[in-house]
Design a protein around this motif. Structure first.
Motif, PDB file in Angstrom:
ATOM      1  N   SER A   1       0.818  -1.215   0.000  1.00 45.48           N
ATOM      2  CA  SER A   1       0.000   0.000   0.000  1.00 45.48           C
ATOM      3  C   SER A   1       0.849   1.260   0.000  1.00 45.48           C
ATOM      4  O   SER A   1       0.355   2.341  -0.317  1.00 45.48           O
ATOM      5  CB  SER A   1      -0.918   0.010   1.224  1.00 45.48           C
ATOM      6  OG  SER A   1      -0.150  -0.106   2.419  1.00 45.48           O
ATOM      7  N   ARG A   2       2.140   1.142   0.361  1.00 40.96           N
ATOM      8  CA  ARG A   2       3.047   2.289   0.383  1.00 40.96           C
ATOM      9  C   ARG A   2       4.388   1.886  -0.195  1.00 40.96           C
ATOM     10  O   ARG A   2       4.812   0.737  -0.071  1.00 40.96           O
ATOM     11  CB  ARG A   2       3.248   2.807   1.817  1.00 40.96           C
ATOM     12  CG  ARG A   2       2.019   3.365   2.474  1.00 40.96           C
ATOM     13  CD  ARG A   2       2.318   3.680   3.929  1.00 40.96           C
ATOM     14  NE  ARG A   2       2.620   2.470   4.693  1.00 40.96           N
ATOM     15  CZ  ARG A   2       3.315   2.447   5.830  1.00 40.96           C
ATOM     16  NH1 ARG A   2       3.807   3.582   6.316  1.00 40.96           N
ATOM     17  NH2 ARG A   2       3.536   1.319   6.475  1.00 40.96           N
TER      18      ARG A   2
ATOM     19  N   GLN B   1       7.956   9.190   0.186  1.00 40.00           N
ATOM     20  CA  GLN B   1       6.896   8.201   0.341  1.00 40.00           C
ATOM     21  C   GLN B   1       5.780   8.466  -0.653  1.00 40.00           C
ATOM     22  O   GLN B   1       5.389   9.608  -0.890  1.00 40.00           O
ATOM     23  CB  GLN B   1       6.332   8.223   1.764  1.00 40.00           C
ATOM     24  CG  GLN B   1       5.181   7.254   1.989  1.00 40.00           C
ATOM     25  CD  GLN B   1       4.672   7.278   3.419  1.00 40.00           C
ATOM     26  OE1 GLN B   1       5.366   7.762   4.313  1.00 40.00           O
ATOM     27  NE2 GLN B   1       3.481   6.773   3.646  1.00 40.00           N
ATOM     28  N   LYS B   2       5.271   7.386  -1.242  1.00 36.97           N
ATOM     29  CA  LYS B   2       4.139   7.466  -2.157  1.00 36.97           C
ATOM     30  C   LYS B   2       3.178   6.323  -1.857  1.00 36.97           C
ATOM     31  O   LYS B   2       3.593   5.218  -1.507  1.00 36.97           O
ATOM     32  CB  LYS B   2       4.599   7.357  -3.626  1.00 36.97           C
ATOM     33  CG  LYS B   2       5.398   8.534  -4.140  1.00 36.97           C
ATOM     34  CD  LYS B   2       4.492   9.691  -4.517  1.00 36.97           C
ATOM     35  CE  LYS B   2       5.283  10.798  -5.196  1.00 36.97           C
ATOM     36  NZ  LYS B   2       4.426  11.917  -5.608  1.00 36.97           N
ATOM     37  N   ASN B   3       1.883   6.591  -2.012  1.00 32.14           N
ATOM     38  CA  ASN B   3       0.894   5.524  -1.888  1.00 32.14           C
ATOM     39  C   ASN B   3       0.945   4.637  -3.115  1.00 32.14           C
ATOM     40  O   ASN B   3       1.132   5.108  -4.235  1.00 32.14           O
ATOM     41  CB  ASN B   3      -0.510   6.099  -1.722  1.00 32.14           C
ATOM     42  CG  ASN B   3      -0.679   6.812  -0.391  1.00 32.14           C
ATOM     43  OD1 ASN B   3      -0.060   6.439   0.606  1.00 32.14           O
ATOM     44  ND2 ASN B   3      -1.525   7.830  -0.363  1.00 32.14           N
TER      45      ASN B   3
ATOM     46  N   ASN C   1      -0.012  -1.197   5.202  1.00 30.81           N
ATOM     47  CA  ASN C   1      -0.523  -0.191   6.132  1.00 30.81           C
ATOM     48  C   ASN C   1      -0.502  -0.669   7.575  1.00 30.81           C
ATOM     49  O   ASN C   1      -0.275   0.102   8.500  1.00 30.81           O
ATOM     50  CB  ASN C   1      -1.959   0.191   5.740  1.00 30.81           C
ATOM     51  CG  ASN C   1      -1.986   1.292   4.701  1.00 30.81           C
ATOM     52  OD1 ASN C   1      -1.058   2.087   4.610  1.00 30.81           O
ATOM     53  ND2 ASN C   1      -3.046   1.337   3.905  1.00 30.81           N
TER      54      ASN C   1
ATOM     55  N   TRP D   1       9.237  -2.623   6.735  1.00 24.64           N
ATOM     56  CA  TRP D   1       9.283  -2.486   5.288  1.00 24.64           C
ATOM     57  C   TRP D   1       9.700  -3.804   4.662  1.00 24.64           C
ATOM     58  O   TRP D   1      10.163  -4.720   5.337  1.00 24.64           O
ATOM     59  CB  TRP D   1      10.275  -1.392   4.891  1.00 24.64           C
ATOM     60  CG  TRP D   1       9.860  -0.020   5.306  1.00 24.64           C
ATOM     61  CD1 TRP D   1       8.771   0.329   6.051  1.00 24.64           C
ATOM     62  CD2 TRP D   1      10.531   1.196   5.026  1.00 24.64           C
ATOM     63  NE1 TRP D   1       8.716   1.682   6.243  1.00 24.64           N
ATOM     64  CE2 TRP D   1       9.786   2.246   5.628  1.00 24.64           C
ATOM     65  CE3 TRP D   1      11.689   1.523   4.324  1.00 24.64           C
ATOM     66  CZ2 TRP D   1      10.163   3.576   5.537  1.00 24.64           C
ATOM     67  CZ3 TRP D   1      12.065   2.840   4.240  1.00 24.64           C
ATOM     68  CH2 TRP D   1      11.308   3.854   4.832  1.00 24.64           C
TER      69      TRP D   1
END
Length: 732
Positions: free
Chosen positions: A437-438, A451-453, A486, A491
C-alpha cells in the motif's frame, strides 16, 4: 488594713494569656494582632510594651468578654520588643501575662542557609547547617518552622577569605515522621528583637519507607541550551508535599505542594543552563512521613558546544530485522567522546573519538546488532569533553532508521537509462507483484525518504512513480526502494540498487577510439581506448540502446595522459552498436563529464574469403558425363544480335579445341587405375557427390591406397558449433 485587702483581692484573679497573629516573628509592614484572654466579666484590657519608650493599649468593653484584640497595621522596627497584657473586673486588676517577644525582620540583608553535604539525611542522623551573612552582625539565629518550633543561637565566626560571618548549627536526630524546615537570621546584640530578612527556607529530607514516586521530564532528558524543561513527580493521593533534589547540591531544587495538581507536582525550569545539568530525584511527604526517593533522572544540555557533528548509517538508514546496523558520527572539531541517542527514549551509546589522518576528522563508529523493531526511531549524535560530560555539542540532524522485513523485494526501474543528460525530469518507478500500500524511495547518503501511496494495476501489480524534478548534480546517486503494508511498521526487503549518473558535470570531454577498426567479423578481437588529458579517476564505457553495456574502467596515467583500455576477445553480433566514453572522479562517482564523440561498432556477418576451400584439380572420374548440345537449347536468333552471336561462336570454338586434350588426359588416368578395379565402383559413387559451399577441404583420393580409401568413405560436413561425419546411411 484596706491596702492589705486590696492586694489580697488582686492576687485572686487568674493571669491572662497573651498571643499574637500571624506570628511572633514578622516582617516589616506586616499587620499584627495581639489577643489578650482573661475571664468572663472583664471590663477593661490593656497591653503594654516595656522598653525605653513605654507603649500602652487600653480597650474598654461595653459587654463582658473574656478576650480582647489589639491590632497594629504595618509593623515597623520600633514595634519590636517585649509585650504583656492585664485586665480589670469589678473585683480588681489581674496579674500581667507572661511576656511575649515580638521580633521584626527586614532590618538587614538576608543571610544564606545551606546544609553540608546534602539536604538528604539518613534516618536518625544529624545535619550540619551553615548560616552565612555578608553583613557584620553579633548573632546568628537558626529557627525551625512548623508546629515544633525551636531555635539555636550562635556567635558568628569571621571568614576572612570570603569576608563573611558564619556559624555552623548541628541539629538532630532527624526522623522521617516529621518535616524539618529551617531559616536563619542575623542581628546585633543591642537590638535583639530587630533581625535581618530571613534566609531562604531550607528543608531536610529523610528517605523513608513509603513507596517511591515516579519522576519524568518533558519534553525529555536531553534539553537544548537555554530551552525549558518540566520535571514531574507523581506519588500518593494523600501526598502533602513534593521536593526535588539534584544530587551534589547543598539544597533542594524545588518544593511544591499538591494544591494545583493533586497527586503530582510540577517543577518548571524556564531556561536550562550548565548549572541545571545533573541527576535528579524526588520525594513526597504525607502525614505518615517521607517516601523513598524516586528513580534517578539525568538532565543533559545540548548546544553548549557549538560544532555540530554528522550522523550517518554506513549501509543506509534501512536495517534488516535480525541483522546489524552501523552508525558513524563525524566532526571536523575535536571531541573526546561521541554519543548516540534515540529520540524520546532512554537510550545512549558512547565511544571515544578517533582521529582520521586522511581527512583530518574525528569520528566514532557504532555497531548495533541484532536489529529489532525497537530500532525504528530517530537517532542523533553529539560530542563532548570528558571533564564536562553532561554539556554536549549541538545535536546532529536526526537520522531516521527504518526496519525492513523478509517480504519480497520490489523492483526499481527507470525508462530513461542510467546515464542521463541534465535538464529533463527524471521519474523512477517502484513496483511489485505484492500488494504493497506504500512505497518508499531512498537515495544513498541521504537521511530522508520519499513516500508514495501504491497504485494497483489491472495486471495485479502495485506501483508508485517518483518524479525527482529536473536532472542536475543533486539527482546523481544510488537509489533503492521499499514496499510496506498499512498495518505493518516493517518495510520489505530492499530493491536492487539503481545507479543514476548525470553527464555534463565535469568541465572536459574524454576521447574514445577503437582498435583495430570499427568494422569487425565474428570471432575477432576489439580494444576500446578511453583517454583524457584532464585528471580523472574512472572511465565509463557506455553502449546506447536497449541492450546497453556499462563498464567502469580504472584510469591510469600513461603517455602523458589518463587512459583506460577494455579488450573484448571473440566478438559476436551482440557487440554491434554506438558507444561513448565518460569520465568521473572518485569523490563524486555519479557526476560524469560530457560524453565523447560516438563510435559505432559493426560486426559483419559476411563469409570471409579465407574460409573457402582451396582449389585442387579433380580427376576425370569426377566430371559429370558430357551431353550433346541440342539446337533447341540455343536461344532463337534475333536481328541486332550479331555481335552477341559472334562472341558465342568464339567460346564454342575454344571449348571444342580443348575438349580432345581433356579427353586424352581422362583416358590416361583411366589406364593407370585399371589395376584398382576393386574400388572403382566406390570411386564412381564418390564422383557423384557434390561439395557444398563452405565445406571442408576434400581429400585427394588419387593419392590414397585402397585401405585408406575404404576407411574414409564419407565427406566431412561443417555444422556450426560442431563437426560431424555423414555417409548417407548413418552418422559416424
Amino acid at each position: 488594713m484596706f491596702t492589705f485587702i486590696a492586694l489580697l483581692v488582686l492576687g485572686t484573679l487568674p493571669k491572662p494569656i497573651l498571643r499574637v497573629q500571624p506570628d511572633s516573628v514578622v516582617a516589616r509592614q506586616t499587620n499584627v494582632t495581639f489577643m489578650c484572654e482573661g475571664i468572663t466579666g472583664t471590663k477593661e484590657y490593656n497591653i503594654s510594651k516595656d522598653d525605653g519608650n513605654y507603649t500602652q493599649f487600653i480597650q474598654f468593653l461595653q459587654k463582658s468578654q473574656n478576650t480582647a484584640e489589639f491590632s497594629i497595621s504595618k509593623i515597623e522596627e520600633h514595634h519590636a520588643g517585649q509585650y504583656h497584657c492585664c485586665y480589670k473586673t469589678h473585683d480588681g486588676k489581674s496579674e500581667c501575662s507572661d511576656s511575649m517577644e515580638l521580633v521584626v525582620t527586614g532590618a538587614y540583608n538576608k543571610p544564606s542557609l545551606s546544609v553540608q553535604p546534602s539536604p538528604i539525611i539518613t534516618e536518625g542522623g544529624n545535619a550540619t547547617l551553615l548560616c552565612d551573612s555578608g553583613q557584620k552582625c553579633h548573632r546568628l539565629i537558626l529557627t525551625m518552622e512548623g508546629p515544633q518550633k525551636r531555635s539555636w543561637m550562635l556567635d558568628p565566626q569571621y571568614n576572612n577569605s570570603i569576608k563573611h560571618f558564619q556559624a555552623l548549627f548541628s541539629v538532630g536526630p532527624i526522623t522521617s515522621r516529621q518535616r524539618w524546615t529551617f531559616r536563619c537570621h542575623s542581628f546585633h546584640r543591642n537590638r535583639t528583637q530587630v533581625w535581618s530578612e530571613p534566609s531562604d527556607i531550607l528543608e531536610l529530607v529523610v528517605s523513608g519507607t513509603l513507596p517511591k514516586p515516579i519522576i519524568k521530564a518533558e519534553p525529555g532528558t536531553v534539553i537544548a541550551y537555554k530551552s525549558s524543561v518540566t520535571i514531574w513527580c507523581q506519588g500518593r493521593l494523600d501526598a502533602q508535599l513534593y521536593v526535588l533534589h539534584k544530587q551534589g547540591s547543598p539544597k533542594l531544587w524545588g518544593t511544591e505542594s499538591t494544591e494545583e495538581f493533586g497527586e503530582k507536582a510540577k517543577f518548571f525550569i524556564p531556561s536550562v543552563t550548565k548549572e541545571h545539568v545533573g541527576q535528579y530525584q524526588c520525594y513526597c511527604y504525607t502525614s505518615a512521613g517521607w517516601s523513598e526517593h524516586s528513580d534517578t533522572l539525568e538532565i543533559v544540555v545540548t548546544g553548549f558546544l557549538p560544532s555540530k557533528p554528522r550522523l550517518s548509517a554506513l549501509s543506509g538508514p534501512v536495517a534488516t530485522s535480525g541483522g546489524s546496523m552501523t552508525l558513524q558520527c563525524v566532526s571536523e572539531h575535536r571531541y573526546d567522546t561521541f554519543i548516540v541517542t534515540k529520540e524520546h527514549e532512554k537510550f545512549s551509546s558512547s565511544l571515544d573519538s578517533q582521529y582520521i589522518h586522511t581527512n583530518g576528522h574525528f569520528q566514532a563508529t557504532f555497531s548495533m546488532s541484532p536489529v529489532t523493531p525497537a530500532y525504528r526511531a530517530k537517532f542523533r549524535c553529539n560530542g563532548y569533553y570528558k571533564h564536562i560530560p553532561k554539556l554536549w555539542s549541538v545535536s546532529s540532524d536526526p537520522l531516521e532508521i527504518q526496519i525492513s522485513g523478509l517480504s519480497k523485494k520490489p523492483s526499481l526501474l527507470t525508462h530513461h537509462g542510467s546515464i542521463l543528460d541534465p535538464g529533463k525530469y527524471l521519474t523512477l518507478q517502484c513496483c511489485s507483484d505484492m500488494d504493497y500500500s506504500r512505497f518508499f524511495l531512498h537515495k544513498l547518503g541521504e537521511a530522508h525518504f520519499i513516500q508514495k501511496n501504491g497504485q494497483r494495476t489491472r495486471a495485479g501489480l502495485s506501483l508508485a512513480n517518483f518524479t525527482l524534478g529536473s536532472r542536475n548534480s543533486s539527482t546523481g546517486g544510488q537509489y533503492r526502494c521499499y514496499g510496506a503494508h498499512n498495518l505493518s511498521s516493517e518495510w520489505s526487503a530492499s530493491s536492487d540498487p539503481l545507479d543514476i549518473r548525470v553527464t555534463g558535470q565535469l568541465p572536459f570531454t574524454p576521447v574514445l577510439s577503437v582498435k583495430p577498426k570499427s568494422t569487425v567479423h565474428p570471432g575477432q578481437n576489439v580494444t576500446f581506448l578511453c583517454w583524457s588529458t584532464y585528471p580523472t579517476d574512472t572511465f565509463i564505457l557506455h553502449k546506447e540502446g536497449k541492450n546497453h553495456l556499462l563498464k567502469q574502467l580504472k584510469s591510469k596515467f600513461q603517455d602523458r595522459r589518463f587512459q583506460a583500455e577494455l579488450s573484448i576477445i571473440g566478438v559476436t553480433s551482440a557487440l554491434s552498436g554506438k558507444y561513448r566514453c565518460y569520465s568521473s572522479l572518485e569523490s563524486s562517482p555519479y557526476l560524469l563529464s560530457h560524453g565523447s564523440a560516438p563510435v559505432e561498432i559493426t560486426v559483419s556477418e559476411q563469409t570471409k574469403a579465407s574460409s573457402l576451400p582451396p582449389f585442387k584439380p579433380m580427376g576425370a572420374s569426377s566430371l559429370p558425363p558430357l551431353k550433346p548440345m541440342e539446337a533447341s537449347s540455343l536461344p532463337p536468333f534475333k536481328p541486332g544480335q550479331t555481335a552477341g552471336l559472334e562472341s558465342y561462336l568464339k567460346v564454342l570454338v575454344g571449348v571444342s579445341a580443348a575438349f580432345p586434350l581433356f579427353l586424352f588426359i581422362l583416358i590416361f588416368l583411366l589406364l593407370r587405375r585399371r589395376q584398382q578395379g576393386k574400388v572403382r565402383k566406390q570411386a564412381q559413387k564418390e564422383t557423384e557427390l557434390q561439395l557444398p559451399a563452405g565445406a571442408a577441404e576434400p581429400v585427394a583420393r588419387s593419392n590414397l591406397d585402397a585401405t585408406t580409401q575404404e576407411e574414409i568413405i564419407c565427406e566431412k560436413k561443417r555444422v556450426p558449433g560442431m563437426e560431424r561425419c555423414f555417409d548417407g546411411e548413418h552418422k559416424a
